[in-house]
Design an enzyme around this catalytic site. Structure first.
Site, PDB file in Angstrom:
ATOM      1  N   GLN A 182      -5.467   9.768   7.680  1.00  0.00           N
ATOM      2  CA  GLN A 182      -6.585   8.816   7.773  1.00  0.00           C
ATOM      3  C   GLN A 182      -7.701   9.182   6.788  1.00  0.00           C
ATOM      4  OE1 GLN A 182      -5.239  10.189  10.960  1.00  0.00           O
ATOM      5  NE2 GLN A 182      -3.727   8.653  10.444  1.00  0.00           N
TER       6      GLN A 182
ATOM      7  N   LYS B 255      -3.378  10.141  -0.617  1.00  0.00           N
ATOM      8  CA  LYS B 255      -3.460  11.563  -0.231  1.00  0.00           C
ATOM      9  C   LYS B 255      -2.089  12.229  -0.364  1.00  0.00           C
ATOM     10  CE  LYS B 255      -4.985  10.311   3.814  1.00  0.00           C
ATOM     11  NZ  LYS B 255      -5.206   8.872   3.599  1.00  0.00           N
TER      12      LYS B 255
ATOM     13  N   ASP C 239      -5.043   5.494   3.062  1.00  0.00           N
ATOM     14  CA  ASP C 239      -4.126   4.991   2.038  1.00  0.00           C
ATOM     15  C   ASP C 239      -4.683   5.119   0.626  1.00  0.00           C
ATOM     16  OD1 ASP C 239      -2.452   4.259   4.155  1.00  0.00           O
ATOM     17  OD2 ASP C 239      -3.480   2.339   4.382  1.00  0.00           O
TER      18      ASP C 239
ATOM     19  N   GLY D  47       0.776   7.131   7.000  1.00  0.00           N
ATOM     20  CA  GLY D  47       1.920   6.748   6.184  1.00  0.00           C
ATOM     21  C   GLY D  47       1.620   7.151   4.760  1.00  0.00           C
ATOM     22  N   HIS D  48       2.384   8.099   4.248  1.00  0.00           N
ATOM     23  CA  HIS D  48       2.154   8.576   2.887  1.00  0.00           C
ATOM     24  C   HIS D  48       3.393   8.301   2.055  1.00  0.00           C
ATOM     25  CE1 HIS D  48      -1.144  10.611   4.779  1.00  0.00           C
ATOM     26  NE2 HIS D  48      -0.367  11.454   5.421  1.00  0.00           N
TER      27      HIS D  48
HETATM   28  P1  GDP Z   1      -2.012   7.973   1.762  1.00  0.00           P
HETATM   29  O1  GDP Z   1      -1.836   7.465   3.149  1.00  0.00           O
HETATM   30  O2  GDP Z   1      -3.423   8.326   1.436  1.00  0.00           O
HETATM   31  O3  GDP Z   1      -1.062   9.094   1.428  1.00  0.00           O
HETATM   32  O4  GDP Z   1      -1.635   6.762   0.787  1.00  0.00           O
HETATM   33  P2  GDP Z   1      -0.392   5.748   0.927  1.00  0.00           P
HETATM   34  O5  GDP Z   1       0.834   6.466   0.510  1.00  0.00           O
HETATM   35  O6  GDP Z   1      -0.399   5.072   2.236  1.00  0.00           O
HETATM   36  O7  GDP Z   1      -0.804   4.642  -0.130  1.00  0.00           O
HETATM   37  C1  GDP Z   1      -0.986   4.940  -1.473  1.00  0.00           C
HETATM   38  C2  GDP Z   1       0.046   4.142  -2.300  1.00  0.00           C
HETATM   39  O8  GDP Z   1      -0.352   4.158  -3.647  1.00  0.00           O
HETATM   40  C3  GDP Z   1       1.440   4.727  -2.279  1.00  0.00           C
HETATM   41  O9  GDP Z   1       2.363   3.666  -2.338  1.00  0.00           O
HETATM   42  C4  GDP Z   1       1.507   5.572  -3.550  1.00  0.00           C
HETATM   43  O10 GDP Z   1       2.820   5.682  -4.090  1.00  0.00           O
HETATM   44  C5  GDP Z   1       0.642   4.754  -4.466  1.00  0.00           C
HETATM   45  N1  GDP Z   1      -0.124   5.517  -5.460  1.00  0.00           N
HETATM   46  C6  GDP Z   1      -0.726   6.723  -5.341  1.00  0.00           C
HETATM   47  N2  GDP Z   1      -1.423   7.014  -6.455  1.00  0.00           N
HETATM   48  C7  GDP Z   1      -1.260   5.960  -7.299  1.00  0.00           C
HETATM   49  C8  GDP Z   1      -1.782   5.643  -8.599  1.00  0.00           C
HETATM   50  O11 GDP Z   1      -2.544   6.380  -9.207  1.00  0.00           O
HETATM   51  N3  GDP Z   1      -1.403   4.425  -9.123  1.00  0.00           N
HETATM   52  C9  GDP Z   1      -0.590   3.561  -8.455  1.00  0.00           C
HETATM   53  N4  GDP Z   1      -0.291   2.397  -9.032  1.00  0.00           N
HETATM   54  N5  GDP Z   1      -0.109   3.836  -7.244  1.00  0.00           N
HETATM   55  C10 GDP Z   1      -0.437   5.007  -6.659  1.00  0.00           C
HETATM   56  P1  IMO Z   2      -3.127   7.269   6.264  1.00  0.00           P
HETATM   57  O1  IMO Z   2      -3.017   8.731   6.637  1.00  0.00           O
HETATM   58  C1  IMO Z   2      -4.939   3.395   7.085  1.00  0.00           C
HETATM   59  C2  IMO Z   2      -6.125   2.625  11.235  1.00  0.00           C
HETATM   60  C3  IMO Z   2      -5.358   1.555  12.003  1.00  0.00           C
HETATM   61  C4  IMO Z   2      -6.453   1.054  12.916  1.00  0.00           C
HETATM   62  C5  IMO Z   2      -7.214   2.329  13.267  1.00  0.00           C
HETATM   63  C6  IMO Z   2      -6.815   2.944  14.596  1.00  0.00           C
HETATM   64  O2  IMO Z   2      -1.852   6.661   5.804  1.00  0.00           O
HETATM   65  O3  IMO Z   2      -4.282   7.045   5.356  1.00  0.00           O
HETATM   66  P2  IMO Z   2      -4.678   4.278  15.418  1.00  0.00           P
HETATM   67  O4  IMO Z   2      -3.234   3.875  15.509  1.00  0.00           O
HETATM   68  O5  IMO Z   2      -4.917   5.477  14.577  1.00  0.00           O
HETATM   69  O6  IMO Z   2      -5.319   4.405  16.769  1.00  0.00           O
HETATM   70  O7  IMO Z   2      -5.407   3.028  14.707  1.00  0.00           O
HETATM   71  O8  IMO Z   2      -6.947   3.234  12.217  1.00  0.00           O
HETATM   72  N1  IMO Z   2      -5.283   3.676  10.644  1.00  0.00           N
HETATM   73  C7  IMO Z   2      -5.018   3.777   9.339  1.00  0.00           C
HETATM   74  N2  IMO Z   2      -5.345   2.981   8.301  1.00  0.00           N
HETATM   75  N3  IMO Z   2      -4.269   4.533   6.860  1.00  0.00           N
HETATM   76  C8  IMO Z   2      -3.945   5.364   7.878  1.00  0.00           C
HETATM   77  O9  IMO Z   2      -3.398   6.579   7.696  1.00  0.00           O
HETATM   78  C9  IMO Z   2      -4.286   4.977   9.196  1.00  0.00           C
HETATM   79  N4  IMO Z   2      -4.124   5.540  10.416  1.00  0.00           N
HETATM   80  C10 IMO Z   2      -4.739   4.734  11.286  1.00  0.00           C
HETATM   81  O10 IMO Z   2      -4.887   0.547  11.134  1.00  0.00           O
HETATM   82  O11 IMO Z   2      -7.336   0.213  12.228  1.00  0.00           O
HETATM   83 MG    MG Z   3      -1.156   5.753   4.140  1.00  0.00          MG
END
Ligand code: GDP
Ligand code: IMO
Ligand code: MG
Length: 428
Positions: free
Chosen positions: A223, A16, A13, A40-41
């Site tokens: 991840q 990416k 999170d 989850g992106h």
């Molecule tokens: P990922 O799993 O690595 O793709 O990241 P996630 O989407 O799960 O979580 C990142 C969150 O931060 C998302 O809600 C993005 O919209 C938000 N985000 C990404 N870059 C920035 C930033 O530079 N500033 C802020 N405030 N939010 C950001």
């Molecule tokens: P993104 O791509 C954050 C965590 C789960 C749990 C562990 C194992 O959005 O960064 P799993 O269901 O993969 O067997 O769970 O990994 N986990 C993540 N945490 N971001 C993710 O993906 C994750 N994918 C799995 O919360 O601790």
């Molecule tokens: Mg994510």
């Protein structure tokens, strides 16, 4: 022409999806090489929010071909639901390619993920419950179902029956749940065959041909480094290779093709699920980061655990992935803090550690050693050059850059596609 790898530096999170989407406009292929719909992106384009789980974030760029590589595990129901959701919003998804070698998350593996977690009780991993672990376990045990099996009914039936032979014993006798009927599983998987067929390809070959033709290929991790099955905080990890090495095995692109490794590092730390987290905060500062950064999971909605940035983790990510460039995201979230602590080392039983300790027990009781930098109050969300950032925000980035040991090429100052400062071109 190059293959570029993009990975998460921490526990996921980091943003990416946003970084991939940003680069997706200028690359020809975006390949997801590991994980499944545990990811989850969130990507925000012109104020519109897109939540992607299984599809590579490149799917939102019209000129980019999205690829689901062999290292991914695919829940076909989720795949088509996600595609339908995007089609309904006018996104062209017709270019999607799916590796014939990718594994499929069979319905019994979703069940097993959930019952195993219940069985573990307080020793649970805190998985997303999507069947990820059991599906990768089947792959390693050589009882997995692959995408190509769906196009050979007799093989599919044999494989499902073989897998269920043991699993039904476990489900009934260990977990006290109902056995699964092979016929129903086969029927469900076959129901996707027609729609899936045109997407299925030898993606490794297609990618090699694309690279030979001078195209750019971006390999996008789900991840992150500390969730990697080998290099993460085992057993509190996911079940795939989320680091740069996994980009090659999970796509069929050889290491000699990779010219650049970009790691995404959040300006603070978060973690979902169980497991050690040295800089975790349990006070108002933690709540501040969660609220301001909106740190609630895209996949499960769980509140994310929050803490200060940890440059021991950052240095480790640099080493394990061979990072050439970092993108620091969410710097805007730190605005308004009087002091911004940066973890520079750990104290473990009175000994200072600047590198990740090799023993998980040590990592569990590592106490962060902080350096306190001065904060800033100015709104930075409209800054588009490094020089526009307040001096203290610049100093923060420069100190983190020094500590993690690779250059910071871009800085996120908000969720929007355009809210980024590029110091060095991410593609050249
Ligand atoms: P990922 O799993 O690595 O793709 O990241 P996630 O989407 O799960 O979580 C990142 C969150 O931060 C998302 O809600 C993005 O919209 C938000 N985000 C990404 N870059 C920035 C930033 O530079 N500033 C802020 N405030 N939010 C950001
Ligand atoms: P993104 O791509 C954050 C965590 C789960 C749990 C562990 C194992 O959005 O960064 P799993 O269901 O993969 O067997 O769970 O990994 N986990 C993540 N945490 N971001 C993710 O993906 C994750 N994918 C799995 O919360 O601790
Ligand atoms: Mg994510």
């Amino acid at each position: 022409m190059p293959a570029i790898v993009l990975v998460g530096a921490q526990w996921g999170d980091e943003g990416k999806g946003k970084a991939t989407d940003l680069m997706g406009r200028d690359v020809d292929y975006v390949v997801k090489f590991n994980g499944g719909n545990n990811a989850g992106h969130t990507v925000v384009i012109d104020g519109e929010k897109y939540a992607l789980h299984l599809l590579p974030s490149g799917i939102l760029s019209p000129n980019c071909t999205p690829v689901i590589g062999n290292g991914v595990v695919i829940d076909l129901e989720v795949l088509f639901a996600e595609l339908d959701g995007l089609i309904a919003r006018g996104v062209d998804v017709s270019k999607l390619r799916v590796s014939s070698n990718a594994h499929v998350i069979a319905p019994y593996n979703r069940t097993l993920d959930k019952v195993t977690e219940r069985f573990l009780g307080k020793r649970k991993i805190g998985t997303t419950g999507r069947g990820i672990g059991p599906t990768y376990a089947d792959k390693m045990n050589r009882v997995g179902i692959r995408v190509q099996d769906i196009f050979d009914q007799s093989i599919l039936r044999q494989k499902v029956e073989a897998a269920l032979g043991l699993k039904n014993q476990v489900l009934a006798k260990v977990y006290n749940t109902r056995a699964v009927e092979a016929d129903r599983v086969v029927e469900e998987l076959l129901s996707y065959a027609e729609r899936l067929a045109p997407m299925v390809a030898d993606t490794s070959l297609e990618l090699e041909q694309a690279l030979d033709a001078g195209k750019n290929v971006l390999l996008e991790a789900g991840q992150a480094t500390l969730l990697d099955i080998d290099h993460g905080t085992y057993p509190f990890v996911t079940s795939s290779s989320a680091t740069a090495g996994g980009a090659c095995t999970g796509s069929g692109i050889p290491p000699t093709r990779v010219t650049r490794v970009i790691a995404i590092l959040k300006a603070y730390s978060t973690r979902v699920g169980e497991g050690p987290f040295p800089t975790e905060l349990f006070d108002d500062d933690g709540e501040f980061l969660r609220k301001t950064g909106q740190e609630y999971g895209t996949t499960t909605g769980r509140p994310r655990r929050c803490g200060w940035v940890d440059t021991v983790v950052g240095r480790y990510a640099t080493r394990i992935n061979g990072v050439t460039d970092f993108v620091i995201t969410k710097l805007d979230v730190l605005t308004g803090l009087k002091k911004v602590p940066v973890c520079v080392a750990y104290d473990i039983d009175g000994v200072r550690h600047e590198q990740m300790p090799p023993s998980q027990s040590d990592f569990h009781h590592a106490t962060p050693v902080y350096e306190e930098l001065d904060g800033w109050w100015e709104d930075i969300s409209d800054c588009r050059t490094f020089e526009e950032l307040p001096a203290n925000a610049q100093a923060y980035v420069l100190r983190v850059e020094e500590l993690i040991g690779a250059r910071v090429s871009a800085i996120g100052v908000g969720p929007g596609r355009e809210q980024i400062i590029e110091r060095h071109a991410l593609l050249d």
